[in-house]
Design an enzyme around this catalytic site. Structure first.
Site, mmCIF file in Angstrom:
data_model
loop_
_atom_site.group_PDB
_atom_site.id
_atom_site.type_symbol
_atom_site.label_atom_id
_atom_site.label_comp_id
_atom_site.label_asym_id
_atom_site.label_seq_id
_atom_site.Cartn_x
_atom_site.Cartn_y
_atom_site.Cartn_z
ATOM 1 N N PHE A 8 -7.649 4.846 -5.838
ATOM 2 C CA PHE A 8 -7.830 3.611 -5.077
ATOM 3 C C PHE A 8 -6.560 2.767 -5.011
ATOM 4 O O PHE A 8 -6.434 1.900 -4.151
ATOM 5 C CB PHE A 8 -9.004 2.777 -5.602
ATOM 6 C CG PHE A 8 -8.922 2.392 -7.051
ATOM 7 C CD1 PHE A 8 -8.171 1.314 -7.469
ATOM 8 C CD2 PHE A 8 -9.622 3.114 -8.007
ATOM 9 C CE1 PHE A 8 -8.093 0.955 -8.797
ATOM 10 C CE2 PHE A 8 -9.563 2.761 -9.351
ATOM 11 C CZ PHE A 8 -8.800 1.681 -9.748
ATOM 12 N N ASP A 9 -5.620 3.012 -5.907
ATOM 13 C CA ASP A 9 -4.330 2.329 -5.830
ATOM 14 C C ASP A 9 -3.375 3.017 -6.792
ATOM 15 O O ASP A 9 -3.793 3.606 -7.795
ATOM 16 C CB ASP A 9 -4.458 0.848 -6.181
ATOM 17 C CG ASP A 9 -3.267 0.026 -5.691
ATOM 18 O OD1 ASP A 9 -2.392 0.592 -5.008
ATOM 19 O OD2 ASP A 9 -3.211 -1.178 -5.978
ATOM 20 N N ILE A 12 -7.225 -7.220 -14.853
ATOM 21 C CA ILE A 12 -8.554 -6.973 -15.396
ATOM 22 C C ILE A 12 -8.472 -6.745 -16.904
ATOM 23 O O ILE A 12 -7.477 -6.241 -17.426
ATOM 24 C CB ILE A 12 -9.239 -5.793 -14.684
ATOM 25 C CG1 ILE A 12 -8.428 -4.512 -14.804
ATOM 26 C CG2 ILE A 12 -9.539 -6.140 -13.230
ATOM 27 C CD1 ILE A 12 -9.143 -3.272 -14.291
ATOM 28 N N TYR A 48 -13.954 -4.305 -12.542
ATOM 29 C CA TYR A 48 -14.250 -5.166 -11.403
ATOM 30 C C TYR A 48 -15.711 -5.599 -11.353
ATOM 31 O O TYR A 48 -16.118 -6.280 -10.407
ATOM 32 C CB TYR A 48 -13.838 -4.453 -10.110
ATOM 33 C CG TYR A 48 -12.368 -4.109 -10.097
ATOM 34 C CD1 TYR A 48 -11.419 -5.067 -9.770
ATOM 35 C CD2 TYR A 48 -11.924 -2.848 -10.467
ATOM 36 C CE1 TYR A 48 -10.064 -4.773 -9.778
ATOM 37 C CE2 TYR A 48 -10.575 -2.543 -10.480
ATOM 38 C CZ TYR A 48 -9.648 -3.502 -10.138
ATOM 39 O OH TYR A 48 -8.314 -3.210 -10.166
ATOM 40 N N TYR A 101 1.468 2.907 -12.599
ATOM 41 C CA TYR A 101 0.032 3.138 -12.751
ATOM 42 C C TYR A 101 -0.512 4.001 -11.621
ATOM 43 O O TYR A 101 0.034 4.034 -10.510
ATOM 44 C CB TYR A 101 -0.724 1.812 -12.744
ATOM 45 C CG TYR A 101 -0.607 1.116 -11.405
ATOM 46 C CD1 TYR A 101 -1.557 1.319 -10.402
ATOM 47 C CD2 TYR A 101 0.480 0.301 -11.118
ATOM 48 C CE1 TYR A 101 -1.427 0.731 -9.160
ATOM 49 C CE2 TYR A 101 0.617 -0.285 -9.877
ATOM 50 C CZ TYR A 101 -0.332 -0.072 -8.898
ATOM 51 O OH TYR A 101 -0.187 -0.639 -7.666
ATOM 52 N N PHE A 154 -7.240 4.417 -15.363
ATOM 53 C CA PHE A 154 -5.846 4.127 -15.055
ATOM 54 C C PHE A 154 -4.957 5.019 -15.910
ATOM 55 O O PHE A 154 -5.085 5.036 -17.143
ATOM 56 C CB PHE A 154 -5.507 2.654 -15.333
ATOM 57 C CG PHE A 154 -5.877 1.716 -14.231
ATOM 58 C CD1 PHE A 154 -5.033 1.548 -13.140
ATOM 59 C CD2 PHE A 154 -7.058 0.997 -14.274
ATOM 60 C CE1 PHE A 154 -5.371 0.675 -12.119
ATOM 61 C CE2 PHE A 154 -7.403 0.127 -13.259
ATOM 62 C CZ PHE A 154 -6.554 -0.025 -12.171
#
Length: 300
Positions: A96-97, A117, A143, A86, A160
């Site tokens: 962010f990740d 999520i 979130y 991902y 994503f």
């Protein structure tokens, strides 16, 4: 290494987990604002600006964009454990990740169990092994009003880019690299994915066939050399089990069954034949390849 070993479920899903982020209800608060209409308008503008031609708007509000399809592969189903590569970004492109920031290892979770999520969960449930997609997730399925400090502001739409992968090839690649790096020349790959490395042979010894009781001295470690368990930590007392009865992890069971009394070997065990997505306590993370150095001291 016993299957019956009591373990608490490990989740390496801090970037996706709902617990503690969206469900802290110590007191009754005002109902959060509904951003669904605004989020939908923002996502539609994003799709138009990026000229995305094939976005599918789902009833939940999620937008699903297929990128690479694999229609003949197995479909992801609720209750299945899946592994996903991902990259998570805000709509302005800020990452962010990403699995690329974490050794390019996939995140693994059980579909439909609420471990991730909601929008991520729903999006992956639409896919097949080997497929890639983009998920455009409204804040209410991401979130929410909590956000995720410091990288995800409250009420953020997230994107994503995901790929559903089969973990077995990843484990195999890790093992083959380990073998090459450590100049192991006599590793024998089994159909199961186990790699068996004979160290000391004793072909005249009693074979460890199914139904017999094996006594084994062992050292279990991660591929980075960290020892997580060893008979030397337990008075150098061998572990004893009945071969083929499922009393130990499958890769250990299979490896010992290839041996004779008095032999030593190294077992390189893919995660699917070890502790899988659960891991083992705090010592063995989820989806971890293991090395066991073993000595078959007795067979009865």
């Amino acid at each position: 290494m016993r299957n019956s070993f009591s373990v608490s479920r490990l989740f390496i899903l801090a970037f996706l987990a709902l617990a503690g982020l969206l469900t802290t209800a110590c007191k009754k608060d005002a109902a959060p604002a509904d951003y669904s209409a605004a989020d939908n308008a923002t996502i539609q503008k994003y799709i138009a600006d990026k000229a995305i031609p094939n976005a599918q708007h789902l009833a939940s509000g999620l937008y699903f964009v297929p990128v690479v399809t694999n229609p003949t592969a197995a479909k992801v189903t609720v209750g299945q454990t899946v592994s996903v590569l991902y990259t998570g970004t805000l709509l302005d492109g800020t990452v962010f990740d990403a699995s690329s920031q974490n050794g390019n290892l996939p995140v693994t979770f059980v579909v439909g169990s609420g471990q991730v999520i909601a929008g991520f969960d729903e999006g992956i449930s639409l896919m097949r092994i080997g497929e890639k997609a983009t998920l455009l997730i409204p804040s209410g399925l991401a979130y929410g009003s909590a956000g995720r400090s410091p990288n995800i502001p409250p009420n953020s739409i997230v994107r994503f880019d995901v790929e559903v992968v089969d973990y077995a090839p990843i484990d195999d690649a890790l093992i083959t690299k380990y073998i090459a790096d450590n100049k192991i020349t006599n590793a024998q790959k089994q159909p199961s994915g186990l790699y068996f490395v004979p160290t000391t042979t004793n072909p005249s010894g009693t074979p460890a066939t199914a139904g017999k009781t094996a006594s084994v001295l062992y050292t279990g470690m991660l591929l980075n050399g960290t020892v997580f368990d060893a008979s030397s930590q337990h008075g150098n007392t061998p572990i004893t089990f009945v071969i083929g009865k499922g009393q130990v992890i499958p890769g250990f069971d299979e490896g010992i069954s290839l041996m004779h009394k008095g032999e030593k070997a190294t077992l390189l065990i893919p995660s699917g034949l070890a502790y899988g997505p659960n891991g083992a306590g705090t010592s063995v993370p989820s989806n971890t390849v293991l090395r066991f150095d073993v000595e078959l001291v007795d067979v009865n």
